[in-house]
Design an enzyme around this catalytic site. Structure first.
Site, PDB file in Angstrom:
ATOM      1  CG  ASP A  65      -3.637   3.165   1.383  1.00 26.41           C
ATOM      2  OD1 ASP A  65      -2.634   2.724   1.978  1.00 26.41           O
ATOM      3  OD2 ASP A  65      -3.562   3.917   0.397  1.00 26.41           O
ATOM      4  CG  ASN A 107      -5.078   9.942  -7.809  1.00 25.59           C
ATOM      5  OD1 ASN A 107      -5.085  10.360  -8.952  1.00 25.59           O
ATOM      6  ND2 ASN A 107      -5.191   8.642  -7.525  1.00 25.59           N
ATOM      7  CG  HIS A 108      -7.158   7.859  -4.218  1.00 29.90           C
ATOM      8  ND1 HIS A 108      -5.859   8.013  -4.642  1.00 29.90           N
ATOM      9  CD2 HIS A 108      -7.069   7.632  -2.886  1.00 29.90           C
ATOM     10  CE1 HIS A 108      -5.034   7.858  -3.632  1.00 29.90           C
ATOM     11  NE2 HIS A 108      -5.731   7.630  -2.546  1.00 29.90           N
ATOM     12  CD  GLN A 173      -6.475   3.941  -1.855  1.00 31.24           C
ATOM     13  OE1 GLN A 173      -5.719   3.366  -2.644  1.00 31.24           O
ATOM     14  NE2 GLN A 173      -6.045   4.481  -0.724  1.00 31.24           N
ATOM     15  CG  ASP A 175      -7.633   7.428  -9.826  1.00 24.60           C
ATOM     16  OD1 ASP A 175      -7.510   6.544  -8.946  1.00 24.60           O
ATOM     17  OD2 ASP A 175      -6.668   7.886 -10.465  1.00 24.60           O
ATOM     18  CG  ASP A 205      -1.340  10.558  -1.635  1.00 28.82           C
ATOM     19  OD1 ASP A 205      -0.338  10.066  -1.107  1.00 28.82           O
ATOM     20  OD2 ASP A 205      -2.233   9.873  -2.192  1.00 28.82           O
ATOM     21  CD  GLU A 212      -1.733   9.277 -16.757  1.00 27.60           C
ATOM     22  OE1 GLU A 212      -0.503   9.345 -16.577  1.00 27.60           O
ATOM     23  OE2 GLU A 212      -2.278   9.185 -17.871  1.00 27.60           O
ATOM     24  CD  GLU A 250       3.591   9.852  -2.890  1.00 24.48           C
ATOM     25  OE1 GLU A 250       3.995   8.740  -2.520  1.00 24.48           O
ATOM     26  OE2 GLU A 250       2.400  10.088  -3.161  1.00 24.48           O
ATOM     27  CG  HIS A 319       4.009   7.279   4.925  1.00 18.71           C
ATOM     28  ND1 HIS A 319       4.566   8.375   4.305  1.00 18.71           N
ATOM     29  CD2 HIS A 319       2.935   6.926   4.180  1.00 18.71           C
ATOM     30  CE1 HIS A 319       3.844   8.680   3.235  1.00 18.71           C
ATOM     31  NE2 HIS A 319       2.851   7.813   3.129  1.00 18.71           N
ATOM     32  CG  ASP A 320       4.287   5.153   1.165  1.00 16.17           C
ATOM     33  OD1 ASP A 320       3.349   4.590   1.760  1.00 16.17           O
ATOM     34  OD2 ASP A 320       4.137   6.193   0.495  1.00 16.17           O
TER      35      ASP A 320
HETATM   36  C1  NOJ Z   1       0.923   7.579  -1.564  1.00 19.88           C
HETATM   37  C2  NOJ Z   1       0.985   7.412  -0.097  1.00 19.88           C
HETATM   38  O1  NOJ Z   1       2.256   7.808   0.358  1.00 19.88           O
HETATM   39  C3  NOJ Z   1       0.698   5.965   0.194  1.00 19.88           C
HETATM   40  O2  NOJ Z   1       0.886   5.664   1.550  1.00 19.88           O
HETATM   41  C4  NOJ Z   1      -0.708   5.644  -0.254  1.00 19.88           C
HETATM   42  O3  NOJ Z   1      -0.959   4.269  -0.094  1.00 19.88           O
HETATM   43  C5  NOJ Z   1      -0.905   6.020  -1.711  1.00 19.88           C
HETATM   44  N1  NOJ Z   1      -0.414   7.313  -2.017  1.00 19.88           N
HETATM   45  C6  NOJ Z   1      -2.361   5.997  -2.067  1.00 19.88           C
HETATM   46  O4  NOJ Z   1      -2.985   7.107  -1.460  1.00 19.88           O
END
Ligand code: NOJ
Length: 561
Positions: A65, A107-108, A173, A175, A205, A212, A250, A319-320
């Site tokens: 990822d 988170n993970h 990934q 958690d 991130d 949660e 984020e 970037h997403d």
């Molecule tokens: C948010 C990130 O911006 C994204 O690129 C990523 O795939 C997910 N979190 C999982 O870490």
């Protein structure tokens, strides 16, 4: 306003620039960008004027990822260099007045992280409760998955122990169990490690997922208490260690919930948050050529009583996928129709895999207006590498990778990104009109009319006018809905920004109630002035997709700009 405020709360009018080391500059010709390559480019970033460099994950990772699947929080991916190289990057950036923030992905982990490898060995393993497990068949969670093209549940059965582990993102990934005090301690250590290395804060991130408590046992929920308290503790730890480091979250949730993530009225949670709703309303406004969606989102945002040390981070691209998840289905379809009508331009049914220039049909007027808007909306602007030169995307690439192509430095082979044969590059570069022969730093650097020169100027003017980052913002009423006029007022001075979302030139009339009699509006970008009438009346000419920034100059205002 005191000078200590403006310098200490440095994030209030920063300019953030994000990049992935592996696609930025390859110094050793292996086809992968690296830290020594980035170090060589810090002067370029200083010349551009950015003040914060956000490094996307650079840790060791199987890279399934794009680095958001970490196997070691205390090192850098050997393909990118060493910890020593990282120190050089941080030191060079600091020397040029640029702060460095790192992606903090807590988170993970990757499923290849030694903690998870241990955890899945047996139910009794000491690392077992570093992750979140359930022993009964999970219900249908297909509506909760983040990546619906690849996942259909947020639980995965681990064959060895016959239990299911939680993964809000990809299966690989798992958690982390944040309720576990050992995990919390480790997070503090990670933060401590990187701040000791000189990092000035973190882009955190997936914050809502971290807090949660799905899947936690009743006991864990009880001992964890209020998840927001954990966030406050992280902030308090960070600032105790460093004084002025930040947490930029984020957090793509409704505004009222973002208020909670800021730490409510006290502001002792996240320092900054990306404004995902504002970003989406901007695209709706651009699509409709009507500023009202932005007026609405700004009005909603303003209702939050935020502490003054907190700040919004505005962006047009990251970037997403360019997510449109907070629009209604009808609104989303409008944006798709305007900026990404083909299926190959869309992703996950909710977002776009294009960059700004291609979405705006390469029209320089419209592109510049969009960036001018970004820099005047209340908050701190954040840009993604390549935006400053108007890079396009490569739609042939899978999903979000379309916008993560290598930085285009020159018109030479591989865009000057790497000396490796093209077949060895970490990612191909776009071809056609947005390929490096047409869009690159070298050509634009010396061209005063280039996108790069424009963005450099925008950054310079933004930094020169703290009203934009710090100010109280009011929409200036006027009848033309294709034009947004807003006023940013701070510390006794004021800047008016006007943006025309439509293709036709227009003249807008409005009244500045608070302008002193005898004031003039001084154009920040042109050698022009505009008189303010006795009652504060102004007539402003805007070209099609035009924008103007005007400093309100009172008759006795002799400030040097
Ligand atoms: C948010 C990130 O911006 C994204 O690129 C990523 O795939 C997910 N979190 C999982 O870490």
């Amino acid at each position: 306003m005191r000078i200590t405020d403006t310098s200490d709360l440095w994030w209030k009018n920063a300019v953030i620039y994000s990049l992935d080391v592996e696609t930025y500059c390859d110094s050793n010709g292996d086809g992968v960008g690296d830290l020594p390559g980035l170090a060589q480019r810090i002067d370029y970033l200083a010349e551009l004027g950015v003040t914060v460099l956000w490094l996307m994950p650079f840790y060791p990772s199987p890279d399934k990822d794009d680095g958001y699947d970490i196997t070691d929080y205390y090192d850098v991916d050997p393909r990118l260099g060493t910890l020593g190289d990282m120190v050089e990057v941080i030191r060079t950036a600091h020397d040029r007045g640029i702060r460095v923030i790192a992606d903090l992905v807590i988170n993970h982990t990757s499923d290849e992280h030694p903690w998870f490898k241990e955890a899945r060995k047996s139910k009794e393993n000491p690392y077992r409760d570093w992750y979140v497990w359930r022993d009964t068949e999970p219900p249908d969670t297909s509506d909760k998955v983040v990546f619906p093209d690849q996942e259909d549940s947020i639980w995965e059965k681990d064959e060895k122990t016959g239990e299911w582990y939680l993964h809000n993102f990809y299966t690989f990934q798992p958690d982390l169990n944040i309720a576990n005090p050992k995990v919390q301690d480790e997070i503090f250590k990670i933060i401590g490690f990187w701040t000791q290395m000189g990092i000035d804060g973190f882009r955190v991130d997936a914050v809502p997922f971290i807090l949660e408590t799905t899947g936690y046992s009743a006991e864990e929920k009880k001992s964890f208490g209020d998840p927001q308290q954990f966030l406050r503790e992280v902030t308090s730890f960070l600032t105790r260690r460093t004084g002025d480091a930040i947490l930029l979250g984020e957090v793509n949730v409704p505004y009222k919930d973002q208020h909670t993530f800021f730490g409510g009225d006290r502001g002792d949670g996240l320092t900054m948050q990306f404004d995902f709703i504002g970003m989406q309303s901007t695209y709706l406004a651009l699509a409709r050529q009507d500023c009202r969606p932005i007026v609405t989102s700004l009005a909603q945002r303003r209702k939050l009583p935020l502490a003054r040390q907190t700040q919004w981070a505005n962006f047009l691209r990251n970037h997403d996928e360019l997510t449109l998840d907070k629009l209604t289905e009808k609104e989303r379809q409008e944006v798709f129709a305007a900026f990404g009508p083909e299926e190959e331009m869309q992703v996950y049914g909710r977002g776009l895999k294009r960059r700004v220039p291609t979405m705006l049909d390469g029209d320089p007027r419209r592109i510049r207006m969009a960036y001018s808007l970004l820099f005047t909306l209340p908050g701190t602007p954040s840009i993604f590498y390549g935006e400053e030169i108007g890079m396009g995307e490569d739609l042939a690439q899978e999903g979000r990778m379309a916008v993560r192509t290598p930085m285009q430095w020159t018109s030479e082979e591989n865009g000057g990104f790497s000396q490796a044969p093209a077949s060895k590059l970490i990612s191909p570069l776009p071809s056609g009109g947005y390929g490096p022969e047409h869009v690159n730093v070298a050509d634009q650097r010396s061209d005063p009319d280039s996108m790069l020169s424009f963005l450099r100027q925008l950054i310079f003017r933004y930094r020169q006018h703290p009203e934009l980052g710090w100010g109280q913002v009011d929409i200036v009423e006027q009848p033309d809905t294709s034009v947004l006029v807003h006023e940013c007022r701070w510390d006794g001075s004021s800047v008016i920004a006007a943006h025309n979302f439509g293709p036709d030139g227009t003249t807008v009339s409005f009244r500045l109630d608070q302008a002193e009699p005898g004031s003039t509006l001084v154009d920040v970008f042109a050698d022009e002035k505009c008189e303010v009438g006795e009652k504060g009346d102004v007539e402003l000419v805007l070209e099609g997709y035009g924008y103007r920034w005007l400093r309100v100059q009172g008759p006795n205002d002799h400030r040097l700009y």
